[in-house]
Design a protein around this motif. Sequence first.
Motif, short mmCIF file in Angstrom:
data_model
loop_
_atom_site.label_atom_id
_atom_site.label_comp_id
_atom_site.label_asym_id
_atom_site.label_seq_id
_atom_site.Cartn_x
_atom_site.Cartn_y
_atom_site.Cartn_z
N HIS A 294 0.65 -1.34 0.39
CA HIS A 294 0.01 0.15 0.12
C HIS A 294 1.21 1.39 0.09
CE1 HIS A 294 -2.77 -3.25 1.69
NE2 HIS A 294 -4.14 -2.08 0.96
N VAL A 295 0.54 2.04 -1.12
CA VAL A 295 1.46 3.32 -1.00
C VAL A 295 1.40 4.14 -0.14
CG1 VAL A 295 1.83 5.61 -2.66
CG2 VAL A 295 1.81 3.14 -3.80
N LEU A 296 -0.23 4.65 0.15
CA LEU A 296 -0.04 5.23 1.50
C LEU A 296 -0.96 3.99 2.37
CD1 LEU A 296 -0.75 7.41 2.92
CD2 LEU A 296 -2.99 7.85 1.83
N PRO A 297 -0.11 3.38 3.24
CA PRO A 297 -1.17 3.02 4.20
C PRO A 297 -2.25 2.85 4.72
CG PRO A 297 1.20 2.88 5.40
CD PRO A 297 0.48 4.70 3.90
N LEU A 298 -3.07 1.57 5.40
CA LEU A 298 -4.26 1.99 5.51
C LEU A 298 -4.76 2.80 6.52
CD1 LEU A 298 -5.31 -2.06 4.39
CD2 LEU A 298 -5.85 0.12 3.83
N GLU A 299 -3.32 2.54 7.69
CA GLU A 299 -3.65 3.10 9.26
C GLU A 299 -4.00 4.86 8.75
OE1 GLU A 299 0.68 2.25 10.26
OE2 GLU A 299 -0.89 0.41 10.68
N HIS A 300 -3.03 5.10 7.61
CA HIS A 300 -3.42 6.73 7.24
C HIS A 300 -3.88 6.96 6.40
CE1 HIS A 300 0.34 7.03 10.54
NE2 HIS A 300 0.88 6.05 8.96
N GLY A 301 -5.32 6.25 6.37
CA GLY A 301 -6.44 6.46 5.48
C GLY A 301 -6.28 5.90 3.85
N GLY A 302 -5.30 5.37 3.59
CA GLY A 302 -4.69 4.83 1.69
C GLY A 302 -5.93 3.51 1.89
N THR A 303 -5.87 3.34 0.73
CA THR A 303 -6.95 1.94 0.44
C THR A 303 -7.18 0.87 -0.45
OG1 THR A 303 -7.97 3.29 -1.61
CG2 THR A 303 -8.96 4.50 0.26
N ASN A 304 -7.86 -0.14 -0.61
CA ASN A 304 -7.24 -0.64 -1.65
C ASN A 304 -7.75 -0.60 -2.75
OD1 ASN A 304 -6.47 -2.71 1.09
ND2 ASN A 304 -8.50 -3.34 0.84
N ASP A 305 -7.57 0.54 -2.80
CA ASP A 305 -7.58 0.66 -4.81
C ASP A 305 -6.52 0.69 -5.28
OD1 ASP A 305 -9.59 1.76 -6.57
OD2 ASP A 305 -8.65 4.23 -6.73
N PHE A 306 -6.65 -0.20 -6.87
CA PHE A 306 -5.45 -0.78 -7.28
C PHE A 306 -4.60 1.21 -7.45
CE2 PHE A 306 -6.87 -4.13 -9.94
CZ PHE A 306 -6.85 -4.58 -8.95
N LYS A 307 -4.80 2.43 -7.60
CA LYS A 307 -4.68 3.19 -7.80
C LYS A 307 -3.39 3.38 -6.45
CE LYS A 307 -7.75 5.87 -8.18
NZ LYS A 307 -8.57 6.64 -8.87
N ASN A 308 -3.79 2.42 -4.93
CA ASN A 308 -2.86 3.14 -4.44
C ASN A 308 -1.96 2.00 -3.61
OD1 ASN A 308 -1.64 4.22 -1.29
ND2 ASN A 308 -3.18 2.50 -0.66
N LEU A 309 -2.29 0.84 -4.65
CA LEU A 309 -1.47 -0.48 -4.31
C LEU A 309 -0.36 -0.91 -5.10
CD1 LEU A 309 -4.42 -3.16 -4.33
CD2 LEU A 309 -2.87 -1.86 -2.36
N MET A 310 0.88 -1.19 -5.16
CA MET A 310 1.80 -1.69 -5.86
C MET A 310 2.96 -3.38 -5.92
SD MET A 310 5.62 0.50 -5.44
CE MET A 310 5.82 1.73 -6.26
#
Length: 125
Positions: free
Chosen positions: A82-98
């Motif tokens: 997760h580029v932006l971690p889930l605990e910091h408001g990130g999502t499981n959206d493909f734009k946030n994954l790597m």
Amino acid sequence: MPYAPKKPCRYPGCPQLTHQTYCKKHTQVMNHNYNHYQRPKVHHQRYHRGWPKIRQRYLRLHPFCEMCRSQGSFTKATEVHHVLPLEHGGTNDFKNLMALCKACHSRITAQMDDRWHQKRRAYHY
């Protein structure tokens, strides 16, 4: 290439020989114990039952490590970051994954100080 000799399972009293730390039976036991007793409860809320399907779908669409590919080599991706971690408001959206290989994921996680639960920040490219 030859394998290293098998070692005894590290579970107390288990006589099985294995190439890993634990035999198959005790790997399941140790994973269950880790997930149940040592992993924070919020982990279960962030990584819900749908996460394995999302992860698998993303790896199918992105089979190579994105960090290694940007440097010109093709390494099989085995982990999803997760580029932006889930605990910091990130999502499981493909734009946030790597998609990353184990080495790149470990390096990024260590740079974020995420593994030791200290100061956390997103790793930007």
